[in-house]
Motif scaffolding. Sequence first.
Motif, PDB file in Angstrom:
ATOM      1  N   LYS A  46       0.863  -1.180   0.000  1.00  0.00           N
ATOM      2  CA  LYS A  46       0.000   0.000   0.000  1.00  0.00           C
ATOM      3  C   LYS A  46       0.900   1.230   0.000  1.00  0.00           C
ATOM      4  CE  LYS A  46      -3.397   2.245   3.000  1.00  0.00           C
ATOM      5  NZ  LYS A  46      -4.073   2.127   4.302  1.00  0.00           N
ATOM      6  N   ASP A  47       0.582   2.210  -0.839  1.00  0.00           N
ATOM      7  CA  ASP A  47       1.312   3.470  -0.888  1.00  0.00           C
ATOM      8  C   ASP A  47       0.588   4.456   0.018  1.00  0.00           C
ATOM      9  OD1 ASP A  47       2.511   5.919  -1.501  1.00  0.00           O
ATOM     10  OD2 ASP A  47       2.619   5.487  -3.652  1.00  0.00           O
ATOM     11  N   THR A  48       1.286   4.968   1.043  1.00  0.00           N
ATOM     12  CA  THR A  48       0.661   5.905   1.978  1.00  0.00           C
ATOM     13  C   THR A  48       1.133   7.338   1.759  1.00  0.00           C
ATOM     14  OG1 THR A  48       2.341   5.597   3.681  1.00  0.00           O
ATOM     15  CG2 THR A  48       0.437   4.109   3.728  1.00  0.00           C
ATOM     16  N   GLY A  49       1.812   7.579   0.666  1.00  0.00           N
ATOM     17  CA  GLY A  49       2.336   8.912   0.380  1.00  0.00           C
ATOM     18  C   GLY A  49       3.825   8.968   0.613  1.00  0.00           C
ATOM     19  N   TYR A  52       5.779   3.129   1.972  1.00  0.00           N
ATOM     20  CA  TYR A  52       5.089   1.937   1.497  1.00  0.00           C
ATOM     21  C   TYR A  52       4.790   1.082   2.715  1.00  0.00           C
ATOM     22  CZ  TYR A  52       6.840   2.972  -3.223  1.00  0.00           C
ATOM     23  OH  TYR A  52       7.119   3.554  -4.436  1.00  0.00           O
ATOM     24  N   GLU A  53       3.625   0.479   2.740  1.00  0.00           N
ATOM     25  CA  GLU A  53       3.282  -0.495   3.767  1.00  0.00           C
ATOM     26  C   GLU A  53       3.256  -1.866   3.098  1.00  0.00           C
ATOM     27  OE1 GLU A  53      -0.303   0.341   5.931  1.00  0.00           O
ATOM     28  OE2 GLU A  53       0.507   2.206   6.744  1.00  0.00           O
ATOM     29  N   VAL A  63       6.495  -0.738   7.495  1.00  0.00           N
ATOM     30  CA  VAL A  63       6.244   0.622   7.045  1.00  0.00           C
ATOM     31  C   VAL A  63       7.599   1.202   6.676  1.00  0.00           C
ATOM     32  CG1 VAL A  63       5.339   2.888   7.663  1.00  0.00           C
ATOM     33  CG2 VAL A  63       4.252   0.816   8.583  1.00  0.00           C
TER      34      VAL A  63
END
Length: 109
Positions: A46-49, A52-53, A63
Motif C-alpha cells: 500500500k502506498d501511503t504517500g 510503502y506499507e 512501514v
Amino acid sequence: MINKPDKWVVVKIITEKVIYKVFGCWGGSYLTGDSWRMNSGIASIKDTGDAYEFTGYSGSIYVCNKNTYGTHPYGAMVLNSMIQEALKNDIITVVLDEDTDFLNLKYEE
C-alpha cells in the motif's frame, strides 16, 4: 506486528518460483548494536504517500519510508552473506533498484 526499519530494500528471490521480501535494518546504539530482519514474503503493498506499507505472508507490516531505501553497513554485510550462501543452493537473490515500481510487482505466495 508493525515494523518501521530505518533503512530497507526489497529483494527478489528466485528458486522454482519468485518471491519478494523486505530486508529491513535498524541502527543501534553503543549498547544494542545494529539489527536487521527479513519479512516472510510480500503479500501486498500500500502506498501511503511518504511510505510503502508491505504486508507479509505472516501478517506483519513493514512501514518503509520512501526516502530511506538502502542498508546500513552491517545490514549490507549480512545481506551480501545471505546472497552468497543462497547461491551455493542455486538460489538467486537480487536487491531491487530504488526506482523499482514496487506497486506493480506481482506479489504472490
